[in-house]
Motif scaffolding. Structure first.
Motif, PDB file in Angstrom:
ATOM      1  N   THR A 173     -12.354   8.422  -1.406  1.00  8.48           N
ATOM      2  CA  THR A 173     -10.790   7.954  -1.272  1.00  8.48           C
ATOM      3  C   THR A 173     -10.886   6.401  -1.291  1.00  8.48           C
ATOM      4  O   THR A 173      -9.668   5.868  -1.416  1.00  8.48           O
ATOM      5  CB  THR A 173     -10.037   8.486  -0.362  1.00  8.48           C
ATOM      6  N   LEU A 233      -7.118   0.672  -4.940  1.00 10.80           N
ATOM      7  CA  LEU A 233      -5.757   0.830  -5.454  1.00 10.80           C
ATOM      8  C   LEU A 233      -5.188  -0.525  -5.824  1.00 10.80           C
ATOM      9  O   LEU A 233      -4.620  -0.912  -6.762  1.00 10.80           O
ATOM     10  CB  LEU A 233      -5.016   1.721  -4.695  1.00 10.80           C
ATOM     11  N   ALA A 274       0.727  -1.365  -0.043  1.00 14.40           N
ATOM     12  CA  ALA A 274      -0.135  -0.033   0.022  1.00 14.40           C
ATOM     13  C   ALA A 274       0.940   1.287   0.170  1.00 14.40           C
ATOM     14  O   ALA A 274       0.497   2.127  -0.646  1.00 14.40           O
ATOM     15  CB  ALA A 274      -1.078   0.029   1.175  1.00 14.40           C
ATOM     16  N   TRP A 322      -4.557   6.087 -12.680  1.00 14.60           N
ATOM     17  CA  TRP A 322      -5.542   5.973 -11.562  1.00 14.60           C
ATOM     18  C   TRP A 322      -6.411   6.998 -11.413  1.00 14.60           C
ATOM     19  O   TRP A 322      -7.613   6.763 -10.820  1.00 14.60           O
ATOM     20  CB  TRP A 322      -4.382   6.512 -10.295  1.00 14.60           C
ATOM     21  N   HIS A 339       0.777   3.748  -3.218  1.00 10.91           N
ATOM     22  CA  HIS A 339       0.084   5.437  -2.962  1.00 10.91           C
ATOM     23  C   HIS A 339       1.495   6.407  -3.364  1.00 10.91           C
ATOM     24  O   HIS A 339       1.134   7.336  -3.639  1.00 10.91           O
ATOM     25  CB  HIS A 339      -0.085   5.670  -1.605  1.00 10.91           C
ATOM     26  N   ASP A 340       2.524   5.954  -3.197  1.00 11.59           N
ATOM     27  CA  ASP A 340       3.756   6.977  -3.615  1.00 11.59           C
ATOM     28  C   ASP A 340       3.895   6.964  -5.156  1.00 11.59           C
ATOM     29  O   ASP A 340       3.925   8.037  -5.703  1.00 11.59           O
ATOM     30  CB  ASP A 340       5.062   6.269  -3.145  1.00 11.59           C
TER      31      ASP A 340
END
Length: 384
Positions: free
Chosen positions: A105, A109, A31, A88, A35-36
């Protein structure tokens, strides 16, 4: 799959070769890295090595990997890492529109990384190899409520960022359900067997309840679509159980059609006279009409089918989603059970006819957990 007296048994839900617990643990580890990536930060050697190692151990990603010495885990991880920030935002926007009221949110992902993006990449490679400049069709088979429409819609959102819109066209996700006959044309069919036997329960879903002329015409139109095309596709309204006045408009060139149908790829070369008079014979009589549609599929995704009780549970979850999106549901719990029995137990012999495609036509076979997340994908005979 096994049958007893013509009834499908629960071993259709054969255990997946990988588990949800392992997947969830891997998702938690990855995760921060993912996210990075979507935040625009380039991965270092350590992050790429971590992504590559996780991919090798994953039950999903390797099924979509290209072959060859230049397609090692590290190179594939780097390629996907570069694409992730591009897909994304459109993917997350689609997710929020499809699941109104969800956490803005909360788009998955990890599922984008593990499933939607790798599958979309496979489709792009297959299209460019086998149908450059032409329509690539991939079918999706699975029991009602399996998640076919969510999968195809999500992958279409990703594909639209990977395809060249001018040279290759756009991607669209449509369900075979969209070409159901209007209610006025289906009601007379009840006397011929297309009837769940419960007042108020729809008789759509089975072969013989679709407008095949319209569907085949739309397929031809999609194959010849250009930048100036204006097409009108099937647009069935399940809430109203009828075809609305307005068809589904599609503008421009279409390069990929993701087509979901619960019996996609089913064997169509069947002998109706091998069935007793009644609904099972009616279904067998209408299966051959689907032959040209199934033959046009360049690939086929097949979910592993669960038990009947699990199908009822999943169809109920689907109704709750309809209620959240549209304000009211279409079927009551009792209606769902009657409808599912009509679709599966009353309409197929299961010895000579089945909505499950034969292994020889399957490109990918997929397993899900109880939360509808894909936990394993294996290449089928058609991909070999």
């Amino acid at each position: 799959m096994s049958v007893t007296d013509g009834t499908p048994q629960t071993d259709r839900g054969t255990a997946a070769p990988a588990g949800a617990a392992e997947r969830d643990a891997a998702d938690r580890r990855l995760a921060p890295v993912l996210h990075d990536l979507v935040a625009g930060r380039s991965p270092g050697h350590k992050e790429l090595a971590e992504l590559a190692a996780a991919a090798r151990a994953d039950g999903v990603q390797p099924a979509f990997d290209p072959q060859g010495p230049a397609a090692g885990p590290a190179a594939l991880a780097a390629e996907r890492a570069a694409l992730l920030p591009q897909v994304w935002e459109p993917f997350a926007a689609w997710w929020r529109s499809y699941f109104p009221g969800s956490d803005p949110t909360g788009a998955p992902l990890a599922d984008l990384w593990r499933l939607y993006l790798p599958l979309a990449q496979w489709i792009v490679r297959a299209k460019r190899t086998r149908r450059p400049g032409e329509l690539f069709v991939i079918g999706f088979n699975g029991s009602p409520g399996a998640g076919k429409t969510v999968l195809t819609s999500a992958v279409a959102a990703v594909l639209d960022r990977l395809l060249d819109p001018v040279a290759e066209g756009r991607a669209i996700a449509r369900s075979g359900d969209d070409w159901y006959l209007p209610r006025s044309a289906r009601e007379p069919l009840r006397a011929r067997g297309w009837d769940p036997g419960v007042p108020g329960v729809t008789n759509r879903s089975l072969p013989g309840t679709h407008d095949m002329d319209w569907l085949l015409r739309n397929l031809r139109e999609l194959e010849h679509s250009t930048a100036d095309s204006r097409l009108l596709l099937g647009n069935f309204d399940k809430k109203a159980d009828d075809q609305p006045e307005a068809a589904f408009p599609v503008h421009g060139k279409v390069g990929v059609l993701l087509f979901d149908l619960w019996f996609a790829g089913a064997e169509t070369a069947v002998d109706p006279l091998a069935q007793p008079e009644g609904l099972r014979r009616r279904v067998a009589e209408h299966l051959p009409a689907w032959g040209p549609v199934f033959a046009r599929m360049d690939a086929l995704w097949a979910y592993q089918w669960p038990s009947f009780e699990q199908m009822v549970t999943e169809r109920e979850a689907q109704e709750r989603l309809v209620e959240a999106r549209h304000g009211r549901r279409g079927l009551t719990p009792d209606g769902i059970r009657a409808f599912m029995a009509y679709m599966t137990e009353q309409s197929w012999d299961w010895r000579t006819t089945s909505p499950i495609p034969p292994d020889r036509v399957v490109t990918f076979r997929a397993w899900r957990d109880s939360g509808h997340r894909v936990i394993a994908v294996r290449k089928g005979a058609r991909a070999a």
